[in-house]
Motif scaffolding. Structure first.
Motif, mmCIF file in Angstrom:
data_model
loop_
_atom_site.group_PDB
_atom_site.id
_atom_site.type_symbol
_atom_site.label_atom_id
_atom_site.label_comp_id
_atom_site.label_asym_id
_atom_site.label_seq_id
_atom_site.Cartn_x
_atom_site.Cartn_y
_atom_site.Cartn_z
ATOM 1 N N ILE A 1 2.577 -22.885 -14.024
ATOM 2 C CA ILE A 1 2.911 -22.061 -12.808
ATOM 3 C C ILE A 1 3.777 -21.103 -12.749
ATOM 4 C CG2 ILE A 1 4.152 -22.339 -9.962
ATOM 5 C CD1 ILE A 1 4.835 -25.217 -11.496
ATOM 6 N N PRO A 2 2.711 -19.706 -12.863
ATOM 7 C CA PRO A 2 2.811 -18.157 -12.551
ATOM 8 C C PRO A 2 4.583 -18.273 -12.717
ATOM 9 C CG PRO A 2 1.066 -18.972 -12.658
ATOM 10 C CD PRO A 2 1.442 -20.145 -11.385
ATOM 11 N N PRO A 3 4.958 -17.770 -12.959
ATOM 12 C CA PRO A 3 6.357 -17.236 -12.215
ATOM 13 C C PRO A 3 6.289 -15.880 -11.920
ATOM 14 C CG PRO A 3 5.725 -15.754 -14.880
ATOM 15 C CD PRO A 3 4.688 -16.944 -14.371
ATOM 16 N N ARG A 4 7.181 -15.568 -10.966
ATOM 17 C CA ARG A 4 7.068 -15.091 -9.125
ATOM 18 C C ARG A 4 7.897 -13.635 -10.263
ATOM 19 N NH1 ARG A 4 10.195 -17.939 -5.410
ATOM 20 N NH2 ARG A 4 10.767 -19.148 -7.582
ATOM 21 N N ARG A 5 6.332 -12.153 -10.462
ATOM 22 C CA ARG A 5 6.822 -11.104 -11.077
ATOM 23 C C ARG A 5 7.879 -10.198 -10.361
ATOM 24 N NH1 ARG A 5 4.105 -9.004 -14.645
ATOM 25 N NH2 ARG A 5 4.104 -6.166 -14.629
ATOM 26 N N PRO B 1 11.118 -1.569 -2.053
ATOM 27 C CA PRO B 1 9.342 -2.050 -2.793
ATOM 28 C C PRO B 1 9.007 -0.607 -3.034
ATOM 29 C CG PRO B 1 10.303 -3.150 -0.701
ATOM 30 C CD PRO B 1 11.047 -2.828 -0.817
ATOM 31 N N LEU B 2 9.430 -0.961 -4.472
ATOM 32 C CA LEU B 2 8.155 -0.239 -4.617
ATOM 33 C C LEU B 2 6.816 -0.828 -5.565
ATOM 34 C CD1 LEU B 2 9.507 2.943 -7.028
ATOM 35 C CD2 LEU B 2 8.920 2.983 -4.051
ATOM 36 N N ALA B 3 7.270 -2.052 -5.943
ATOM 37 C CA ALA B 3 5.908 -2.870 -6.238
ATOM 38 C C ALA B 3 6.682 -4.490 -5.842
ATOM 39 C CB ALA B 3 5.392 -2.749 -7.832
ATOM 40 N N LYS B 4 5.955 -4.902 -5.315
ATOM 41 C CA LYS B 4 6.228 -6.481 -4.436
ATOM 42 C C LYS B 4 4.988 -7.166 -4.649
ATOM 43 C CE LYS B 4 6.613 -5.666 0.249
ATOM 44 N NZ LYS B 4 6.838 -5.035 1.694
ATOM 45 N N ASN B 5 5.302 -8.863 -3.773
ATOM 46 C CA ASN B 5 4.792 -9.817 -3.955
ATOM 47 C C ASN B 5 4.634 -10.251 -3.091
ATOM 48 O OD1 ASN B 5 4.738 -9.928 -6.961
ATOM 49 N ND2 ASN B 5 6.581 -11.348 -6.522
ATOM 50 N N ARG B 6 2.918 -10.997 -2.932
ATOM 51 C CA ARG B 6 2.395 -11.158 -1.742
ATOM 52 C C ARG B 6 1.670 -12.027 -1.541
ATOM 53 N NH1 ARG B 6 -1.700 -7.185 0.881
ATOM 54 N NH2 ARG B 6 -2.507 -8.262 -0.751
ATOM 55 N N SER B 7 1.963 -13.141 -0.732
ATOM 56 C CA SER B 7 1.988 -14.424 -0.636
ATOM 57 C C SER B 7 -0.004 -14.471 -0.105
ATOM 58 C CB SER B 7 2.252 -15.564 -0.084
ATOM 59 O OG SER B 7 1.456 -16.505 0.537
ATOM 60 N N ARG C 1 -0.071 -8.992 -6.354
ATOM 61 C CA ARG C 1 1.003 -7.274 -6.355
ATOM 62 C C ARG C 1 0.793 -6.652 -5.383
ATOM 63 N NH1 ARG C 1 6.034 -7.582 -9.000
ATOM 64 N NH2 ARG C 1 6.076 -5.509 -10.361
ATOM 65 N N ASP C 2 1.668 -6.072 -4.753
ATOM 66 C CA ASP C 2 1.719 -5.438 -3.861
ATOM 67 C C ASP C 2 2.895 -4.275 -3.820
ATOM 68 O OD1 ASP C 2 0.993 -4.541 -0.856
ATOM 69 O OD2 ASP C 2 2.484 -5.691 -0.073
ATOM 70 N N TYR C 3 1.518 -3.371 -3.705
ATOM 71 C CA TYR C 3 2.649 -1.470 -3.331
ATOM 72 C C TYR C 3 2.178 -1.284 -2.450
ATOM 73 C CZ TYR C 3 0.902 -2.657 -8.507
ATOM 74 O OH TYR C 3 1.122 -2.973 -9.759
ATOM 75 N N PRO C 4 2.846 -1.556 -1.819
ATOM 76 C CA PRO C 4 3.573 -0.463 -0.430
ATOM 77 C C PRO C 4 2.844 1.074 -0.294
ATOM 78 C CG PRO C 4 5.047 -1.510 -0.522
ATOM 79 C CD PRO C 4 4.754 -1.531 -1.930
ATOM 80 N N GLU C 5 3.364 1.443 -0.965
ATOM 81 C CA GLU C 5 2.778 3.336 -1.086
ATOM 82 C C GLU C 5 1.795 3.464 -1.843
ATOM 83 O OE1 GLU C 5 4.714 5.033 0.815
ATOM 84 O OE2 GLU C 5 7.003 4.351 1.026
ATOM 85 N N GLY C 6 0.993 2.502 -2.155
ATOM 86 C CA GLY C 6 -0.678 2.971 -2.689
ATOM 87 C C GLY C 6 -0.223 3.240 -3.674
ATOM 88 N N ALA C 7 -1.896 4.681 -3.744
ATOM 89 C CA ALA C 7 -1.867 5.758 -4.284
ATOM 90 C C ALA C 7 -0.679 6.477 -5.042
ATOM 91 C CB ALA C 7 -3.087 6.521 -4.464
ATOM 92 N N ALA C 8 0.331 6.585 -4.163
ATOM 93 C CA ALA C 8 1.699 7.794 -4.014
ATOM 94 C C ALA C 8 2.743 7.122 -5.352
ATOM 95 C CB ALA C 8 2.298 8.267 -2.891
ATOM 96 N N VAL C 9 2.321 6.196 -5.417
ATOM 97 C CA VAL C 9 2.848 5.451 -6.841
ATOM 98 C C VAL C 9 1.857 5.261 -7.916
ATOM 99 C CG1 VAL C 9 5.123 4.551 -5.672
ATOM 100 C CG2 VAL C 9 3.212 3.352 -6.072
ATOM 101 N N ALA C 10 1.474 5.016 -7.412
ATOM 102 C CA ALA C 10 0.061 4.619 -8.699
ATOM 103 C C ALA C 10 1.029 5.005 -10.047
ATOM 104 C CB ALA C 10 -1.097 4.992 -8.525
ATOM 105 N N HIS C 11 0.803 6.128 -10.361
ATOM 106 C CA HIS C 11 0.667 6.529 -11.962
ATOM 107 C C HIS C 11 2.701 6.633 -12.684
ATOM 108 C CE1 HIS C 11 -3.210 8.171 -12.923
ATOM 109 N NE2 HIS C 11 -2.962 8.913 -11.797
ATOM 110 N N LEU C 12 3.066 6.347 -11.496
ATOM 111 C CA LEU C 12 4.594 6.162 -12.012
ATOM 112 C C LEU C 12 4.759 4.627 -12.567
ATOM 113 C CD1 LEU C 12 7.534 6.405 -11.736
ATOM 114 C CD2 LEU C 12 7.800 6.002 -9.493
ATOM 115 N N VAL C 13 4.456 3.279 -11.295
ATOM 116 C CA VAL C 13 4.864 1.980 -11.951
ATOM 117 C C VAL C 13 3.222 1.450 -12.531
ATOM 118 C CG1 VAL C 13 5.831 1.656 -9.664
ATOM 119 C CG2 VAL C 13 3.966 1.125 -9.258
#
Lengths: 685, 369
Positions: A64-68, A78-84, A164-176
């Motif tokens: 069972i893959p762990p939740r990241r 959250p800058l990166a979270k998980n979505r079911s 994986r879900d990045y609510p801010e999308g491209a705005a955080v791409a290079h950071l996270v």
């Protein structure tokens, strides 16, 4: 042979029979012994081995893959979270025929030819019970349809998973960064079965990659009893997964998003520091890719579009692009001059340039008699040519390094470039040439061999602002009090005074005063030439985008008690005061009055054609339509009108060129031999 | 006749044969019950029923006079040879290998009956032949032809396992009849030399089976799967087994043919080495009975027939067990009376009937009792 004779009689044969039947019986007993011995060998001597094999037959282990772990900003947002989400896998062992199963799947899920090809390849490579992903991020309707048709789809397993879900999308791409399925090489290295479990993702770039193990967690396992045909008999033990740890950053999520949006149509970056402790509050690089779609697995067209874009959306310019810093390094020269005994009140007369031998180095104006603060305010090249020539660049280089230029800092990012602070020894080592006096003049005003990343410029600004040897950090942790720099406060005060005048007393960035009552910003503009320019021709509006000058701005606020420091670099923005300083103004305003900053952003975005997401979607649609036209599938698409922005460069330039040296996967502290900018003359705004 | 509670006709039955037979069949039904996941259907019940029917047949055959067997020996041999030929023709017509004729209640395999008929016919042949001619050429070539004809027909089906058993049964009778020992030693060496020829005349699937027998792990998911899974079932059974109804290999369908050819592995998994030893011992008691009947017999026919049948029974179960434990190639021979299926059961019951018949003849003659 004595029986041969008697064998010919009835009695003799009877006797022979007794002997021979005894022989046969003995042979039978012997063979019986062999049977028992063999059984004992298998059942006793090799019992352990076969018990294990029997168990591994009986019990099937499913990981069972762990939740990241989440990535959150300094406030826990959250800058990166998980979505079911819903997904569908195939269990190869249970699929009697792939060809029988695929058509209904294609029909129900709308799989493309590319998808089908990938499934076929994975299916051939997969062994036994190792599931093969069919599709993920499904709509509930599709998921329900598959569940309904399950009886006719042996081996198809619908499941709920996390993506994986990045609510801010491209705005955080290079950071996270982003996540994706592990590569074949990664699996070969570790042979961790988790890596090839469908739905399990590893970090592919940015913090997701470097902090992968921190956020990965431990896989859970489900043991179940299955028949040889893969039918589940019963579930045995279940070991729940252990979620990965949350990664808390020093980044201010709102500011990061704001800065990214504020860069608008430009190619550029914004880095903001807390100048008292080295916390990186923002590290924005635009344009960027959408990490959400990268994490889903990017299509060929999308990749093609991004890699051909001359604004380099795949490059983290904050850390990987190197620029001649231009006039933004003049404060460092001012500090070096004071260290070597030059009175800040001493004046130099500027008559439009400085003569060195038979060459005339231009200033952009005739500033008359200037002292040090005035020279900073007006960005007078003549003053720094003259003074730099007096003490020599080797002494300025020492100060530049003290403030972080050309220095390596350990940051959790996959790739960084460290730029160059040249001096005579460096030039001899690199080019086997003596340092010339014109080298000194160029380097003093931030041209020539000097190269720095936007991140380094922001750190330089932070150290100038606080006078402390702050160390950058992006992962939140206990505070470290930075030691002071070896700079007397009175020297720093002169520089602060000059930078204050740049913004607040009619200097080069006078138009970018903060629109706030009680907070003022100090700064320094810079304009960096992209190529050698003949005569008085400058890299302005008349030039194609890729030959225009870079616009740079470093700043801090508040002036009297510095708290924040920032650097803004706009590729080919034509000037620090014109392109970079207004961005810095809005970004710093956001820190004190978000509503006011947001108002000015929304007005700008109206001109640009919407938010980042809206613009990217439109651009992608246009690109796909053009591609389809090229392939002869559809008629030429109607160009979607994009309102042109007043000051920004045209984003659709046909040619492509790197703003600085192209990104290289390995961090390097020296630029390539053909440094992107090799002008011998400086430009000031 | 002693008076007793038990009627004399029952008392007089050869219990030394019938008890191990009933033990094996009963044990077989228990294992089949487990192989069906704890149900008497579809195997255990019908197997039990069939056993009692055939046991009745065996006891009936046991009351036939020994001389009657002499009379039927050659006709039976010839009829079965014809049947084999017919089956071969049918198989050719239907475009595949067909081994049986459907009689409605049972699918009759002539090759199965040939395992007995060959012993019967060869025994009869040496019975007729005057003792003095044992060293003549006729004593060798006629039986060889008698063996070779049906064995060749069975091989053509193709059924390597049964053909081997027909040959082995016939040769064993020749050996016991007293043919010179050097013939067998020489013949053995010649057979060894002929192995390559046999190899090249085999079908692909037969060759595969031999190759996989030599190295089962080379093809764990293909043809070697049978042997590998069977060894896993046996090896994991241990000394006392996993317990009744607890065999995971058979219950989860990992063991192929777990109720027919590989029933021994199914038994072993649940009853362990103890169960296997008891089972093998029971088979040995039957063979021992046959050999004793042979030794007591006053005439050559009874002697050769009883010992030949004993050896046929021995080959039957030992080849199956060797195959299941990976000591012989997979040749598709069931474990008689224990596997689900009527053919092998019928063959053995006819053997038992003949043995009892010879036994009765021995007792009538009054010797050794």
């Amino acid at each position: 042979m004595r029986f041969r004779q008697s064998n010919l009689t009835e009695a003799g044969q009877r006797f022979s029979f007794t002997r021979r039947s005894l022989l046969v019986s003995a042979a039978q007993l012997g063979l019986g012994g062999v049977l028992i011995a063999r059984a004992a060998w298998l059942a006793i001597a090799q019992n352990d081995k076969y018990t294990l094999l029997s168990e591994s037959n009986r019990v099937q282990l499913t990981l069972i893959p762990p939740r990241r772990g989440w990535i959150v900003d300094r406030h826990g947002q959250p800058l990166a979270k998980n979505r079911s989400d819903f997904r569908v896998d195939l269990i190869p062992d249970r699929v009697p025929s792939l060809d029988a199963v695929l058509p209904p799947l294609i029909e129900t899920l709308g799989l493309t030819t590319e998808d089908v090809q990938r499934i076929r390849t994975d299916f051939e490579k997969a062994a036994g019970f190792q599931p093969v992903q069919v599709a993920e991020k499904l709509e509930w309707e599709q998921f329900a349809a598959i569940n309904l048709r399950l009886p006719e789809l042996p081996g198809v397993v619908p499941a709920r998973g996390l993506s994986r879900d990045y609510p801010e999308g491209a705005a955080v791409a290079h950071l996270v960064g982003y996540v994706g399925s592990a590569s074949a090489d990664q699996y070969k290295e570790s042979h961790d079965p988790l890596l090839i479990t469908p739905g399990f993702k590893v970090g592919k770039d940015g913090l997701e990659k470097t902090m992968d193990l921190h956020m990965r967690g431990k896989a859970g396992a489900q043991r179940s009893e299955v028949t040889a045909r893969g039918k589940l008999v019963r579930e045995l033990v279940k070991r729940p997964d252990i979620s990965g740890s949350t990664l808390k950053l020093t980044v201010e999520g709102g500011l990061q998003a704001y800065a990214s949006r504020r860069l608008g149509m430009e190619s550029g970056s914004v880095v903001v520091f807390d100048c008292q402790n080295g916390d990186i509050l923002t590290m924005a690089s635009m344009p960027a890719y959408d990490p959400n779609s990268f994490s889903d697995g990017i299509s060929h067209d999308e990749w093609d579009m991004l890699s051909k874009n001359d604004h380099l959306p795949l490059m983290n310019k904050s850390l990987q692009a190197l620029y001649p810093p231009g006039s933004t390094v003049k404060p460092l020269a001012a500090l070096a001059l004071q260290r070597h005994g030059i009175d800040p009140h001493e004046t130099i007369y500027c008559n439009g340039g400085y003569r060195l031998g038979n060459r005339f180095f231009r200033c952009l104006g005739r500033h008359g008699s200037v002292d040090m603060p005035t020279a900073l305010m007006k960005s007078c090249n003549t003053y720094f040519y003259a003074m730099g020539h007096r003490i020599g660049y080797d002494k300025i280089a020492v100060v530049a390094r003290e403030f972080g230029l050309g220095q390596e800092f350990t940051l959790p990012f996959p790739s960084q470039r460290y730029g160059t602070v040249p001096d005579s020894a460096w030039k001899m080592r690199k080019y086997k040439q003596a340092w010339s006096q014109s080298d000194t003049l160029n380097a003093t005003i931030g041209q020539g061999y000097l190269l720095a990343s936007p991140f380094q410029l922001a750190m330089m600004a932070a150290r100038i602002a606080s006078g402390k040897a702050i160390v950058p950090r992006v992962i939140n942790g206990p505070l470290v009090t930075p030691p002071p720099l070896n700079i007397p406060p009175e020297h720093l005060a002169v520089v602060h005074d000059g930078m204050n005048r740049v913004v607040n007393m009619g200097g080069t960035a006078a138009r970018s005063r903060l629109p706030l009552d009680n907070v003022t910003m100090a700064g320094k503009t810079g304009t960096a030439q992209v190529r050698r320019i003949a005569g008085s021709q400058r890299g302005g509006d008349a030039m194609p985008w890729k030959y225009r000058d870079h616009g740079l701005f470093v700043c801090f606020a508040p002036v009297d008690n510095p708290r924040f420091a920032a650097a803004v670099v706009i590729d080919h923005g034509m000037g620090g005061s014109r392109a970079a300083a207004p961005v810095a103004k809005d970004v710093l305003t956001y820190l004190y009055d978000p509503a006011k900053a947001m108002d000015s952003l929304l007005a700008l975005e109206k001109n640009w054609g919407g938010t980042i997401k809206e613009r990217m979607e439109r651009e992608a649609a246009l690109y796909r339509a053009n591609k389809a036209f090229e392939r002869g599938e559809v008629p030429l698409p109607v160009t979607v009108p994009v309102p042109a922005s007043g000051s920004s460069a045209d984003g659709n330039s046909a040619t492509s060129a790197a703003p600085a040296a192209p990104a290289s996967p390995t961090a390097s502290s020296t630029p390539p031999a053909n440094a992107p900018s090799a002008s011998t003359e400086a430009v000031q705004p | 006749m002693r008076p007793g509670i038990i009627p004399a006709p029952i008392m007089n039955l050869p219990w030394r044969l019938l008890l191990p037979v009933m033990f094996i069949a009963g044990f077989g039904c228990v294992v089949l019950y487990s192989a069906a996941g704890g149900h008497v259907q579809p195997w255990a019940f019908s197997q039990g029923l069939r056993f009692f029917v055939f046991l009745g047949l065996a006891i009936f055959l046991g009351r036939i006079k020994q001389n009657s067997w002499k009379a039927v020996a050659f006709p039976a041999y010839i009829i079965i040879c014809v049947l084999l030929f017919i089956v071969e023709l049918f198989g050719a017509v239907k475009g595949g290998s067909q081994r049986w004729i459907d009689l409605g209640f049972i699918r009759l395999q002539p090759s199965e009956l040939m395992k007995i008929a060959i012993v019967l016919a060869i025994a009869r042949f040496y019975d007729i032949m005057p003792a003095g001619e044992i060293r003549r050429w006729n004593a060798i070539w006629i039986p060889l032809v008698m063996i070779g004809l049906p064995a060749g027909l069975v091989l053509l089906q193709p059924d390597l396992g049964t053909a081997t058993m027909v040959i082995a049964g016939g040769i064993t009778v020749m050996f016991l009849a007293g043919l010179p020992l050097r013939l067998f030693i020489g013949g053995g060496l010649a057979a060894l030399a002929a192995l390559p020829i046999l190899w090249f005349s085999m079908h692909d699937y037969q060759r595969n089976r031999v190759l996989i027998f030599l190295d089962p792990e080379s093809d764990p998911l293909g043809t070697g799967y049978h042997i590998s899974q069977s060894k896993i079932a046996i090896g994991s059974g241990g000394i006392f087994g996993k317990g009744f109804l607890n065999g995971s290999q058979s219950h989860l369908d990992y063991l192929p043919e777990g109720h027919t050819d590989f029933v021994f592995a199914t038994m072993f998994e649940e009853w362990g080495l103890v169960g296997a030893t008891l089972l093998i011992a029971a088979y040995f008691m039957i063979v021992r009975y046959a050999m004793q009947v042979a030794n007591r017999s006053q005439d050559k026919f009874g002697r050769l027939l009883a010992s030949g049948l004993g050896c046929t029974i021995f080959y039957y179960f030992s080849v199956n067990i060797m195959m299941v434990m990976g000591l012989a190639p997979v040749v598709g021979i069931p474990l008689p009376m224990f596997s689900f299926g009527g053919s092998a059961l019928m063959t053995l019951m006819i053997c038992f009937g003949m043995l009892m018949s010879i036994d009765r003849a021995n007792r009538r003659s009054g010797q050794f009792i």
